[in-house]
Design an enzyme around this catalytic site. Sequence first.
Site, short mmCIF file in Angstrom:
data_model
loop_
_atom_site.label_atom_id
_atom_site.label_comp_id
_atom_site.label_asym_id
_atom_site.label_seq_id
_atom_site.Cartn_x
_atom_site.Cartn_y
_atom_site.Cartn_z
N ASP A 181 40.60 16.42 48.09
CA ASP A 181 40.00 17.69 48.47
C ASP A 181 40.79 18.84 47.88
O ASP A 181 41.90 18.67 47.36
CB ASP A 181 39.81 17.81 49.98
CG ASP A 181 41.10 17.99 50.75
OD1 ASP A 181 42.16 18.18 50.12
OD2 ASP A 181 41.06 17.96 51.99
N ASN A 189 37.05 30.84 50.64
CA ASN A 189 35.84 31.33 51.30
C ASN A 189 36.11 32.59 52.10
O ASN A 189 35.32 33.55 52.10
CB ASN A 189 35.26 30.25 52.22
CG ASN A 189 34.51 29.17 51.46
OD1 ASN A 189 33.96 29.42 50.39
ND2 ASN A 189 34.49 27.97 52.00
N ASP A 198 31.29 28.41 46.54
CA ASP A 198 30.31 27.47 45.96
C ASP A 198 30.49 27.36 44.44
O ASP A 198 30.37 26.27 43.87
CB ASP A 198 28.89 27.94 46.27
CG ASP A 198 28.52 27.73 47.74
OD1 ASP A 198 29.27 27.06 48.45
OD2 ASP A 198 27.46 28.27 48.15
N GLU A 224 34.71 20.51 51.00
CA GLU A 224 35.47 20.58 49.75
C GLU A 224 36.11 19.24 49.40
O GLU A 224 37.00 19.17 48.56
CB GLU A 224 36.56 21.67 49.85
CG GLU A 224 37.70 21.34 50.79
CD GLU A 224 37.44 21.73 52.23
OE1 GLU A 224 38.43 21.85 52.98
OE2 GLU A 224 36.26 21.92 52.62
#
Length: 306
Positions: A181, A189, A198, A224
Amino acid sequence: MSVKQDLNLLMEMLAALPDPVFVLTESGRYVALIGGHDARYYHDGSHLVDFTLHDVMPKEKADWFLHEIRRAIETEGLHTVEYALGSKDLKGSEDISGPAEELWFEGRIQPISSLVKGERAVVWVARNITERHQMQAELRRLSEQDELTGIYNRRKLMEELEEKFAEFKRYHHATSLMIFDLDHFKSINDRFGHIAGDKVLRIVTRLCAAQLREQDLFCRYGGEEFAVLLPNTSLKDAGRLAERLRRCIGEHDLQGLLGENACVTLSAGVSTIRVSDSDIEQLISRSDNALYKAKEKGRNRVVIEE
């Protein structure tokens, strides 16, 4: 109505059948073809009569048809199959009218009680199911694909893991799993917004996909988090790949998206199927544990679970 008129009507009705009906013998000879004249859905097969399957098709394809014919004859009942067939599968296809693309058919095969030219035979009704097949394929693709990144999703990963686990139990081919990840992705974010987040996920997907082999299964595992199923790959080689992905992502400049000197790093856990494993959950658990260890050790690293 006279017998001749009755016969003419019967022949006209048979010729008007929307789907082609073949009469094929046990040896694979075409004896008759009735109906199926719409060139939008079917190839013209009138030239096939008196030829054999092996005269007009590649051996592998002809062998398959012959097997299905004999299977229907031996079981003495209706036998249904689905198959693909294109003009390229028929010799001399350049002279055959009909669709150029590969078509999908449902074949309904029924044995004939009487001998035909001294052989057992079947009636083979071919129904064009190309549209249905394409729709099913699209639905399957959508059910297996992550909407944001375009790669496979967790559902597809679990299906493939089950298949590879079964293969391992039979053939003992080395199969490894990498789970990774993106480090501190929540802060991206929070600072730059979900649209930027994104975009980062799509960039990471593209960079990683470029490093993987065609047979590797690359999935978005959730949020993620990503997973890569690596068939025919030892634990050592899987670890090397994980390091390559880690460097590739860490060295990619995201300045245009996230600001000066911006980059993203990843932490990864890698494991491989063991002979002692009883199910895929044990493999997943080891890879997950290795990922957590990578985070505990400071992130931006790969941990291999022996």
